[in-house]
Enzyme design. Structure first.
Site, PDB file in Angstrom:
ATOM      1  CE  LYS A 136     -21.622 -11.383   6.847  1.00 12.70           C
ATOM      2  NZ  LYS A 136     -21.726 -10.172   7.462  1.00 12.70           N
ATOM      3  NE  ARG A 147      -4.700  -0.117   1.329  1.00 11.15           N
ATOM      4  CZ  ARG A 147      -5.308  -1.109   1.887  1.00 11.15           C
ATOM      5  NH1 ARG A 147      -4.921  -1.600   3.055  1.00 11.15           N
ATOM      6  NH2 ARG A 147      -6.447  -1.381   1.525  1.00 11.15           N
ATOM      7  N   GLY A 206      -8.532  -7.353  -0.299  1.00 12.49           N
ATOM      8  CA  GLY A 206      -7.263  -7.933   0.374  1.00 12.49           C
ATOM      9  C   GLY A 206      -6.952  -9.433   0.141  1.00 12.49           C
ATOM     10  N   GLY A 250     -13.297  -1.819   0.228  1.00 17.51           N
ATOM     11  CA  GLY A 250     -14.651  -1.196   0.336  1.00 17.51           C
ATOM     12  C   GLY A 250     -14.619  -0.140  -1.056  1.00 17.51           C
TER      13      GLY A 250
HETATM   14  P1  AMP Z   1     -15.055 -11.261   1.756  1.00 21.03           P
HETATM   15  O1  AMP Z   1     -14.370 -10.381   2.735  1.00 21.03           O
HETATM   16  O2  AMP Z   1     -16.409 -10.891   1.707  1.00 21.03           O
HETATM   17  O3  AMP Z   1     -14.436 -11.336   0.487  1.00 21.03           O
HETATM   18  O4  AMP Z   1     -15.001 -12.612   2.420  1.00 21.03           O
HETATM   19  C1  AMP Z   1     -13.657 -13.361   2.838  1.00 21.03           C
HETATM   20  C2  AMP Z   1     -13.695 -14.294   3.735  1.00 21.03           C
HETATM   21  O5  AMP Z   1     -14.696 -15.435   2.866  1.00 21.03           O
HETATM   22  C3  AMP Z   1     -12.554 -15.194   3.760  1.00 21.03           C
HETATM   23  O6  AMP Z   1     -12.154 -15.060   5.188  1.00 21.03           O
HETATM   24  C4  AMP Z   1     -12.876 -16.708   3.749  1.00 21.03           C
HETATM   25  O7  AMP Z   1     -12.378 -17.595   4.484  1.00 21.03           O
HETATM   26  C5  AMP Z   1     -14.493 -16.637   3.637  1.00 21.03           C
HETATM   27  N1  AMP Z   1     -14.874 -17.735   2.847  1.00 21.03           N
HETATM   28  C6  AMP Z   1     -14.618 -18.080   1.600  1.00 21.03           C
HETATM   29  N2  AMP Z   1     -15.270 -19.363   1.093  1.00 21.03           N
HETATM   30  C7  AMP Z   1     -15.968 -19.680   2.202  1.00 21.03           C
HETATM   31  C8  AMP Z   1     -16.391 -21.050   2.483  1.00 21.03           C
HETATM   32  N3  AMP Z   1     -16.675 -21.939   1.667  1.00 21.03           N
HETATM   33  N4  AMP Z   1     -17.036 -20.883   3.830  1.00 21.03           N
HETATM   34  C9  AMP Z   1     -16.702 -20.032   4.633  1.00 21.03           C
HETATM   35  N5  AMP Z   1     -16.194 -19.070   4.664  1.00 21.03           N
HETATM   36  C10 AMP Z   1     -15.558 -18.694   3.315  1.00 21.03           C
END
Ligand code: AMP
Length: 395
Positions: free
Chosen positions: A198, A36, A351, A374
């Site tokens: 999510k 960064r 990230g 974000g």
């Molecule tokens: P985000 O910040 O929304 O991009 O989410 C990232 C997080 O999603 C990471 O910490 C991953 O461990 C989690 N993640 C990815 N795939 C899965 C899964 N199949 N089950 C649970 N968590 C997940």
């Protein structure tokens, strides 16, 4: 709309307030990941080389408006001095008479770093009196903190009301150019790869990109909400049950627009067998009742890679599995490699995805690594970022 650039400014002898995003991980008083900081160096070097007196400013972590040594920018000042091969002292604060005196002592081509902006609660409140005090330190304002541009904070938005011009630094410019092209004129086929935890975090991005993409590839925990919404059994995988309706709506929209919306066909799952926890690959239609989906399977990785190989433009955000825990990083690494092989324009944000790109050793083969998390997602959702809106328009 084109924004004023640092290139358009006469910098010699001027005090330049340069808002950067030095929000980097620090362990044991040392910066442990410097990308960064490195991303902003072209702007800093340019300003110094043109004889500006550079006032560097950033936030770090969440000190909640209080002075907290844990969030001091001292390690960043050391790292900057090392990278620039020039002493960059840290001011004891970011406003006040002492800081003003230090700025007044700067010679042309010298820089100092202000202490963490968030030691003052006024920063996050976009307090105009605080913004005015920051502005008083300088003659010109340059924003290179794309990663913080989605926040209407005093050093991002308020300050621009008290300076004659607010220009974009090189990093800001590059981000706006590459991400702007994704929305305005992506070359087709345009493939969007989304993963992460999510659906709810990424609804607006999915909606906005559905109007532009040819193919959407979904992995990560998010995929289980979509699969469940289609009536598939996904065992004990992470599902957002309050998003099922929306997931159905998004898939219907993709179908109406004739966009290929691909979900995983196989999975690496964790399954408890009596006393033992087993990892194995299963197909979607044979998902075991109590298994947890942790990563996309090898067949899905192949299918997704084939789509990426044919793309002229790819945007990727979010890991395809629980990438922090090997062996569940394999799907994400496979996607990182697929992007590296793609001859089209490849853009990666977030990230975890950036970490995977580095882990796979393919950073040099990606067109643009977006420094915003974000901010990148909000930009691609079509939201006007306050930090971009506040920049002076080019006339
Ligand atoms: P985000 O910040 O929304 O991009 O989410 C990232 C997080 O999603 C990471 O910490 C991953 O461990 C989690 N993640 C990815 N795939 C899965 C899964 N199949 N089950 C649970 N968590 C997940």
């Amino acid at each position: 709309m084109a924004k004023l650039s640092i290139r358009d400014l006469e910098l010699q002898g001027k005090r330049v307030f340069l808002r950067a995003d030095f929000n980097v991980p620090i362990e044991g008083g040392e910066v442990v990941e410097a990308w960064r900081i490195e991303a902003t160096l072209p702007t800093v070097r340019y300003a110094l080389g043109r004889g500006a007196r550079v006032i560097l400013a950033s936030h770090l972590g969440r000190p909640k408006g209080k002075r907290d040594p844990k969030y001091s920018l001292q390690p960043v000042a050391r790292k900057l001095s090392e990278l620039l091969d020039q002493e960059i002292p840290l001011a004891p604060d970011c406003v006040g008479a002492e800081v003003k005196a230090l700025v007044d002592q700067l010679s042309d081509g010298q820089a100092l770093l202000l202490e963490n902006l968030r030691f003052h609660p006024e920063e996050e409140k976009n307090d105009l009196e605080f913004a005015r005090q920051l502005a008083q330190l300088a003659d010109l304002y340059v924003n290179d903190a794309f990663g913080a541009a989605h926040r209407a904070h005093a050093s991002i938005e308020g300050i621009t009301r008290f300076v004659p011009v607010a220009a974009a630094g090189f990093l800001m410019e590059k981000e706006l150019e590459y991400l702007g092209r994704l929305l305005a004129q992506p070359e087709h086929p345009f493939v969007v790869v989304l993963g992460g935890a999510k659906v709810s975090d990424k609804i607006l991005v999915i909606e906005n990109l559905l109007a532009r993409a040819d193919t959407v590839l979904i992995g990560g925990a998010m995929a289980y909400t979509f699969l469940r919404a289609k009536g598939e059994d996904v065992g004990a995988s992470r599902v957002e049950s309050d998003q099922l309706e929306l997931a159905r709506k998004l898939m219907a929209e993709a179908e109406a627009r004739q966009i290929a919306f691909l979900l995983p066909v196989d999975h690496v799952v964790l399954e408890r067998m009596e006393e033992e926890v087993q990892t194995r690959v299963v197909r979607t239609e044979e998902f075991p009742e109590r298994a947890i989906g942790m990563d996309i399977g090898p067949e899905t990785a192949r299918l997704f890679a084939a789509r990426i190989a044919e793309a002229r433009t790819v945007f990727w955000n979010g890991p395809l599995g629980v990438f922090e825990q090997p062996p569940f990083d394999q799907g994400t690494i496979a996607i990182a490699r697929a992007l590296a092989e793609c001859p089209g324009v490849t853009i990666v944000g977030g990230g975890d995805s950036l970490a995977a790109i580095r882990q796979a050793g393919v950073a040099e083969r990606i067109t643009h690594l977006s420094t915003g998390g974000g901010a990148t997602l909000e930009f691609l959702a079509g939201i006007e970022l306050p930090g971009v809106k506040a920049l002076t328009e080019k006339t």
